[in-house]
Design a protein around this motif. Sequence first.
Motif, mmCIF file in Angstrom:
data_model
loop_
_atom_site.group_PDB
_atom_site.id
_atom_site.type_symbol
_atom_site.label_atom_id
_atom_site.label_comp_id
_atom_site.label_asym_id
_atom_site.label_seq_id
_atom_site.Cartn_x
_atom_site.Cartn_y
_atom_site.Cartn_z
ATOM 1 N N ALA A 174 -4.279 -4.828 25.148
ATOM 2 C CA ALA A 174 -4.259 -5.055 23.700
ATOM 3 C C ALA A 174 -4.496 -3.746 22.970
ATOM 4 O O ALA A 174 -5.207 -2.863 23.452
ATOM 5 C CB ALA A 174 -5.317 -6.076 23.296
ATOM 6 N N CYS A 175 -3.884 -3.641 21.812
ATOM 7 C CA CYS A 175 -3.981 -2.436 20.980
ATOM 8 C C CYS A 175 -4.479 -2.803 19.587
ATOM 9 O O CYS A 175 -3.909 -3.673 18.931
ATOM 10 C CB CYS A 175 -2.604 -1.775 20.886
ATOM 11 N N HIS A 176 -5.524 -2.140 19.162
ATOM 12 C CA HIS A 176 -6.062 -2.284 17.797
ATOM 13 C C HIS A 176 -5.317 -1.266 16.940
ATOM 14 O O HIS A 176 -5.604 -0.069 16.989
ATOM 15 C CB HIS A 176 -7.572 -1.993 17.825
ATOM 16 N N LEU A 177 -4.335 -1.759 16.193
ATOM 17 C CA LEU A 177 -3.482 -0.865 15.404
ATOM 18 C C LEU A 177 -4.007 -0.804 13.971
ATOM 19 O O LEU A 177 -4.112 -1.840 13.298
ATOM 20 C CB LEU A 177 -2.039 -1.370 15.420
ATOM 21 N N CYS A 178 -4.319 0.379 13.525
ATOM 22 C CA CYS A 178 -4.980 0.560 12.224
ATOM 23 C C CYS A 178 -4.108 1.383 11.288
ATOM 24 O O CYS A 178 -4.236 2.621 11.226
ATOM 25 C CB CYS A 178 -6.326 1.258 12.435
ATOM 26 N N PRO A 179 -3.222 0.731 10.550
ATOM 27 C CA PRO A 179 -2.381 1.494 9.626
ATOM 28 C C PRO A 179 -3.124 1.839 8.344
ATOM 29 O O PRO A 179 -3.913 1.048 7.827
ATOM 30 C CB PRO A 179 -1.228 0.519 9.300
ATOM 31 N N GLY A 180 -2.800 3.022 7.827
ATOM 32 C CA GLY A 180 -3.197 3.356 6.458
ATOM 33 C C GLY A 180 -2.251 2.657 5.496
ATOM 34 O O GLY A 180 -1.665 1.619 5.826
ATOM 35 N N ASP A 181 -2.080 3.214 4.319
ATOM 36 C CA ASP A 181 -1.259 2.549 3.295
ATOM 37 C C ASP A 181 0.212 2.468 3.714
ATOM 38 O O ASP A 181 0.821 3.478 4.073
ATOM 39 C CB ASP A 181 -1.337 3.322 1.978
ATOM 40 N N VAL A 182 0.755 1.278 3.638
ATOM 41 C CA VAL A 182 2.163 1.046 3.957
ATOM 42 C C VAL A 182 2.803 0.370 2.744
ATOM 43 O O VAL A 182 2.246 -0.598 2.200
ATOM 44 C CB VAL A 182 2.320 0.143 5.196
ATOM 45 N N ALA A 183 3.952 0.856 2.330
ATOM 46 C CA ALA A 183 4.612 0.316 1.128
ATOM 47 C C ALA A 183 5.258 -1.034 1.443
ATOM 48 O O ALA A 183 6.396 -1.106 1.890
ATOM 49 C CB ALA A 183 5.650 1.312 0.618
ATOM 50 N N PRO A 194 -0.358 -0.429 -6.894
ATOM 51 C CA PRO A 194 0.199 0.933 -6.903
ATOM 52 C C PRO A 194 1.603 0.971 -7.500
ATOM 53 O O PRO A 194 2.393 0.038 -7.296
ATOM 54 C CB PRO A 194 0.250 1.314 -5.421
ATOM 55 N N ASP A 195 1.894 2.057 -8.221
ATOM 56 C CA ASP A 195 3.228 2.187 -8.823
ATOM 57 C C ASP A 195 4.218 2.782 -7.811
ATOM 58 O O ASP A 195 3.846 3.102 -6.666
ATOM 59 C CB ASP A 195 3.151 3.008 -10.109
ATOM 60 N N ALA A 196 5.447 2.946 -8.255
ATOM 61 C CA ALA A 196 6.508 3.412 -7.354
ATOM 62 C C ALA A 196 6.198 4.795 -6.802
ATOM 63 O O ALA A 196 6.450 5.080 -5.621
ATOM 64 C CB ALA A 196 7.844 3.410 -8.095
ATOM 65 N N ALA A 197 5.630 5.671 -7.642
ATOM 66 C CA ALA A 197 5.337 7.039 -7.182
ATOM 67 C C ALA A 197 4.290 7.007 -6.061
ATOM 68 O O ALA A 197 4.400 7.735 -5.066
ATOM 69 C CB ALA A 197 4.852 7.880 -8.356
ATOM 70 N N ALA A 198 3.297 6.157 -6.213
ATOM 71 C CA ALA A 198 2.262 6.049 -5.170
ATOM 72 C C ALA A 198 2.864 5.485 -3.885
ATOM 73 O O ALA A 198 2.543 5.936 -2.778
ATOM 74 C CB ALA A 198 1.128 5.155 -5.660
ATOM 75 N N PRO A 231 -0.472 7.797 6.268
ATOM 76 C CA PRO A 231 0.320 8.805 5.575
ATOM 77 C C PRO A 231 -0.521 10.055 5.379
ATOM 78 O O PRO A 231 -1.752 9.970 5.318
ATOM 79 C CB PRO A 231 0.648 8.135 4.234
ATOM 80 N N VAL A 232 0.154 11.187 5.280
ATOM 81 C CA VAL A 232 -0.564 12.460 5.145
ATOM 82 C C VAL A 232 -1.574 12.400 4.003
ATOM 83 O O VAL A 232 -2.671 12.939 4.091
ATOM 84 C CB VAL A 232 0.464 13.595 4.905
ATOM 85 N N ALA A 233 -1.212 11.690 2.939
ATOM 86 C CA ALA A 233 -2.065 11.667 1.748
ATOM 87 C C ALA A 233 -3.173 10.606 1.809
ATOM 88 O O ALA A 233 -3.866 10.396 0.811
ATOM 89 C CB ALA A 233 -1.194 11.405 0.515
ATOM 90 N N GLN A 234 -3.346 9.957 2.969
ATOM 91 C CA GLN A 234 -4.332 8.859 3.046
ATOM 92 C C GLN A 234 -5.741 9.332 2.690
ATOM 93 O O GLN A 234 -6.183 10.384 3.136
ATOM 94 C CB GLN A 234 -4.350 8.277 4.461
#
Length: 235
Positions: A174-183, A194-198, A231-234
Amino acid sequence: MGRVLWVTGAGSGMGRAVARSAVAAGWTVVLSGRRADALHETATSAGGTCRELPLDVRDDDAVRAARDRVVDEFGRIDGLVLAAGRNTPRRGWDDQEIATFHDVVAVNLGAVVTVLDATLPDLRASSGVAVVVSSYAGWSFHPSAGVAYSASKTALGSVVRTLNATEAGNGVRACHLCPGDVATDFLDQRPTVPDAAARERMLTPDDIARTVQFVLDSPTHVRIDELVVSPVAQR
Ligand SMILES: NC(=O)c1ccc[n+]([C@@H]2O[C@H](COP(=O)([O-])OP(=O)(O)OC[C@H]3O[C@@H](n4cnc5c(N)ncnc54)[C@H](OP(=O)(O)O)[C@@H]3O)[C@@H](O)[C@H]2O)c1
């Protein structure tokens, strides 16, 4: 028929992207979520062999019945991607509703355990792999994610670790997958949407699908316990 993958939350976002990528990689993919029309759209866009199995993951009996249907039809389950999840805008100690707290925990934590429990014999038989879609907030404390979301996603780390610790001898991974912000549409549940730019600066569902595919297609002697993808900006 190739290996069989069961994806929850398959009607949108990461679940849909994972389903498409797994079909392209030759997996037979079972799609679950509550919205039958959304699952159908996923199946249509994925092509290949998909089976649409609408259900509410909070319903233990429906989960067990779905597992039985998958095994009756395909004879095996080789992989799970558990992406069904929810949050709520009213998520802090100052504004949460307790009924919603329980529901977030039921979807994000209870239902993950229910699906894993129902399919454990199948995962043992196939030396299968389960990708548990947690969150950056399940890896690193993130108060803005809310009381219920933070608690439920953090608990998934323990779910994965206990599974790996006790089922290693049976070949289950099993894998604990931890994503940051995903659109994805998920962001619409934030108190400030969040707006389109974010969203442009965030990961895409396909970024996550590529990561998940790597886990799914790793050899059976390889266990990827935890992955944090942001994402790099997380922040
Ligand atoms: N987007 C992000 O920034 C982010 C970051 C980290 C982690 N996550 C996690 O990633 C996972 C996937 O989210 P996403 O970003 O791809 O958003 P999404 O498109 O909103 O996907 C969530 C999915 O969960 C399904 N779902 C919700 N409640 C359900 C229930 N009771 N029974 C069955 N299915 C249910 C929804 O389908 P139905 O409504 O049709 O049931 C939907 O397809 C979630 O677990 C989320 O917590 C998201």
